[in-house]
Enzyme design. Structure first.
Site, PDB file in Angstrom:
ATOM      1  N   VAL A  13     -12.819 -35.104  15.382  1.00 48.17           N
ATOM      2  CA  VAL A  13     -12.258 -36.424  15.065  1.00 48.17           C
ATOM      3  C   VAL A  13     -11.155 -36.302  14.012  1.00 48.17           C
ATOM      4  CG1 VAL A  13     -12.773 -38.769  14.285  1.00 48.17           C
ATOM      5  CG2 VAL A  13     -14.444 -37.544  15.674  1.00 48.17           C
ATOM      6  N   LYS A 104     -22.387 -42.615  10.566  1.00 45.70           N
ATOM      7  CA  LYS A 104     -23.479 -43.595  10.785  1.00 45.70           C
ATOM      8  C   LYS A 104     -24.776 -43.148  10.148  1.00 45.70           C
ATOM      9  CE  LYS A 104     -23.216 -40.859  14.479  1.00 45.70           C
ATOM     10  NZ  LYS A 104     -22.250 -40.486  15.491  1.00 45.70           N
ATOM     11  N   GLU A 128     -15.676 -48.832  11.475  1.00 44.10           N
ATOM     12  CA  GLU A 128     -15.581 -49.113  12.917  1.00 44.10           C
ATOM     13  C   GLU A 128     -15.927 -47.869  13.741  1.00 44.10           C
ATOM     14  OE1 GLU A 128     -14.462 -52.347  14.523  1.00 44.10           O
ATOM     15  OE2 GLU A 128     -15.753 -51.102  15.775  1.00 44.10           O
ATOM     16  N   VAL A 131     -19.754 -46.638  15.074  1.00 47.51           N
ATOM     17  CA  VAL A 131     -20.475 -47.147  16.252  1.00 47.51           C
ATOM     18  C   VAL A 131     -19.491 -47.414  17.387  1.00 47.51           C
ATOM     19  CG1 VAL A 131     -22.086 -48.883  17.127  1.00 47.51           C
ATOM     20  CG2 VAL A 131     -22.024 -48.390  14.680  1.00 47.51           C
ATOM     21  N   GLY A 133     -17.287 -45.559  19.148  1.00 44.37           N
ATOM     22  CA  GLY A 133     -15.988 -44.902  19.335  1.00 44.37           C
ATOM     23  C   GLY A 133     -14.853 -45.911  19.293  1.00 44.37           C
ATOM     24  N   GLY A 185     -16.771 -32.458  22.767  1.00 43.98           N
ATOM     25  CA  GLY A 185     -16.740 -33.056  21.418  1.00 43.98           C
ATOM     26  C   GLY A 185     -17.456 -34.400  21.335  1.00 43.98           C
ATOM     27  N   GLU A 188     -23.426 -34.688  18.814  1.00 47.11           N
ATOM     28  CA  GLU A 188     -23.575 -34.422  17.380  1.00 47.11           C
ATOM     29  C   GLU A 188     -23.693 -32.909  17.166  1.00 47.11           C
ATOM     30  OE1 GLU A 188     -23.650 -37.029  14.943  1.00 47.11           O
ATOM     31  OE2 GLU A 188     -22.867 -37.898  16.759  1.00 47.11           O
ATOM     32  N   ASP A 199     -29.427 -40.939  17.055  1.00 46.88           N
ATOM     33  CA  ASP A 199     -28.056 -41.444  16.887  1.00 46.88           C
ATOM     34  C   ASP A 199     -27.982 -42.918  17.318  1.00 46.88           C
ATOM     35  OD1 ASP A 199     -24.979 -40.696  16.716  1.00 46.88           O
ATOM     36  OD2 ASP A 199     -25.246 -41.737  18.622  1.00 46.88           O
ATOM     37  N   LYS A 203     -27.213 -46.304  14.979  1.00 44.43           N
ATOM     38  CA  LYS A 203     -26.160 -47.270  15.318  1.00 44.43           C
ATOM     39  C   LYS A 203     -26.761 -48.663  15.504  1.00 44.43           C
ATOM     40  CE  LYS A 203     -23.186 -43.804  17.470  1.00 44.43           C
ATOM     41  NZ  LYS A 203     -22.916 -43.074  18.710  1.00 44.43           N
TER      42      LYS A 203
HETATM   43  N1  HSE Z   1     -22.764 -38.164  19.392  1.00 42.95           N
HETATM   44  C1  HSE Z   1     -22.212 -39.477  19.448  1.00 42.95           C
HETATM   45  C2  HSE Z   1     -22.259 -39.976  20.883  1.00 42.95           C
HETATM   46  C3  HSE Z   1     -20.782 -39.433  18.964  1.00 42.95           C
HETATM   47  O1  HSE Z   1     -22.471 -39.152  21.778  1.00 42.95           O
HETATM   48  O2  HSE Z   1     -22.121 -41.152  21.109  1.00 42.95           O
HETATM   49  C4  HSE Z   1     -20.196 -40.775  18.692  1.00 42.95           C
HETATM   50  O3  HSE Z   1     -20.881 -41.441  17.673  1.00 42.95           O
END
Ligand code: HSE
Length: 435
Positions: A13, A104, A128, A131, A133, A185, A188, A199, A203
């Site tokens: 990122v 997050k 922003e 959560v 993307g 990419g 996590e 994750d 969120k």
């Molecule tokens: N690992 C997270 C996903 C990345 O796959 O949504 C974005 O927060």
């Protein structure tokens, strides 16, 4: 005018933010009246070989050195994890430098303390990118629907699991699909956080606090990931007219006043809008009092998509910073606690899969135990009897979560049943349909 940005982190990122900032600098200057320029960078592993190297002269010895650099006016934190991110963000707030972050995990753990600190020092944290993307869900809840009362939200908020489930539908193994998600990419650093639903729960905690104004600890959210799903579940679901999606859900309940929150794989009817969300995309369905249903969808993970969210926050924060209004009334943050509803009291239809020895009476035994717990069967699938065990797949009518659980605990002890039964709730068709 030029606004100096301090970057903490230069991964997928971070490097995308740099490239995108260069690419759209002309547009940013037109929209903001200033240029955003990265002037200092700190990373965990300075000597790591990178696909997109850090430009010469920007690397500093530590995150604190970046934060304290007099040329840095706004700090972008994209290192992830709790430390040293927490320390750097805290220092930045104390120095009245706004922070833009995608972290997050940190926010879900200590948003309250960080926002209080922001109030005290009249600055802000924008998140922003934490959560969804590129999906502007945080801004929608903070601003666009600040005029309304949110009653419920249902979202695909983890791109990795959405991608993995889709690949598994095409016959790929879970491990191979995760490796692809890592290479792209999306995943996590520790992909078990994606697979186990952590994750998504983090969120959901952030979204719930924004939507309902009630603090929610992500560890309290009943969470089931996708790690126990097999290709058989995806193919039975398809045969029955569903896709499996990992959903994060929260609803305001009236009597008694409670918040229902849950992360779980769900069988989602084909033809519903959430079933059409593919790849690493994210989508959040909001149900609000006056506006009714709204849907936000888009790219939920990956460098360029998340970088757009970071840069839009930078523009937003820089505008307030320039107007000297940073931190004033920016947050609709948790105000009144709302007790969590017990999952056991929820009603749901369920998909149940049992691996059983194919003998006379087995089906009757399963039906009897379910019936004794008030769980009624709506439909059933069983194929062939060549191999042992055979799968028996049932869809139930609506039943209490507690009753399904009690029945499954008993069924698991039956000699004819092998392994743990699979149990996935069904998502009832919502107000928005695709096509
Ligand atoms: N690992 C997270 C996903 C990345 O796959 O949504 C974005 O927060």
């Amino acid at each position: 005018m030029q606004i100096g940005i301090g970057m903490l982190g230069w991964g997928v990122v971070g490097s995308s933010v740099h490239r995108l900032l260069e690419e759209v600098s002309h547009d940013i200057r037109r929209r903001l009246g200033s240029t955003l320029k990265i002037v200092a960078v700190a990373v965990r592993e300075p000597n790591k070989k990178r696909q997109y190297p850090i430009p010469d002269g920007l690397l500093r010895a530590s995150p604190l050195q970046v934060v304290r650099d007099s040329k840095v006016r706004i700090v972008v934190e994209l290192m992830g994890g709790l430390e040293p991110a927490r320390k750097a963000i805290t220092e930045s707030i104390v120095l009245k430098k706004p922070v833009v972050t995608a972290n997050k995990a940190l926010l879900a753990d200590m948003s309250g303390a960080l926002f209080e600190l922001c109030d005290l020092h009249e600055t802000e944290i924008a998140f922003e990118a934490a959560v969804g993307g590129a999906v502007p869900i945080v801004r929608t809840l903070r601003l666009s629907l600040a005029s309304d009362r949110i009653e419920g939200l249902t979202g695909i908020v983890n791109g990795t699991t959405n991608y993995v489930l889709e690949q598994m539908e095409c016959g790929q193994s879970l491990d191979a699909a995760i490796r692809e998600a890592q290479a792209a990419g999306f995943a996590e650093a520790d992909p078990s956080l994606d697979l186990h639903g952590v994750d998504a729960a983090q969120k959901l905690a952030l979204l719930s606090e924004l939507a309902f104004g009630a603090p929610l600890q992500w560890r309290d959210v009943p969470t089931t990931g996708i790690q126990s799903l097999g290709p058989a579940d995806l193919s039975y679901a398809a045969e029955l007219g569903f896709r499996i999606k990992l959903l994060a859900r929260a609803n305001r309940l009236r009597i008694p006043r409670r918040l229902m929150a849950r992360v779980s794989p769900y069988l989602v009817p084909r033809g519903s809008v959430l079933a059409s969300i593919g790849g690493a995309s994210n989508a959040v369905l909001l149900e609000s009092h006056a506006a009714g249903p709204s849907l936000l969808a888009g790219r939920g993970a990956g460098g360029p998509a998340t970088a757009t969210a970071v840069i839009s926050d930078l523009i937003d924060v820089a505008r307030r910073h320039a107007a000297n209004t940073a931190g004033l009334g920016c947050y609709l943050w948790a105000s009144a606690p709302l007790p969590l509803a017990s999952l056991d009291e929820e009603e749901e239809r369920a998909y149940l899969r049992f691996a059983v020895r194919d003998r006379p009476g087995v089906l009757g035994r399963l039906a009897t135990i379910l019936g004794q717990s008030d769980v009624s069967i709506a439909s059933m699938v069983q194929h062939g009897r060549k191999n042992e065990p055979v799968d028996v797949v049932l869809i139930t009518h609506a039943a209490l979560h507690r009753d399904i659980r009690t029945a499954l605990e008993q069924i698991e002890r039956e000699e004819c049943v092998m392994g743990h039964p699979q149990w996935i709730p069904l998502l009832e068709p919502g107000p928005i349909r695709s096509g």
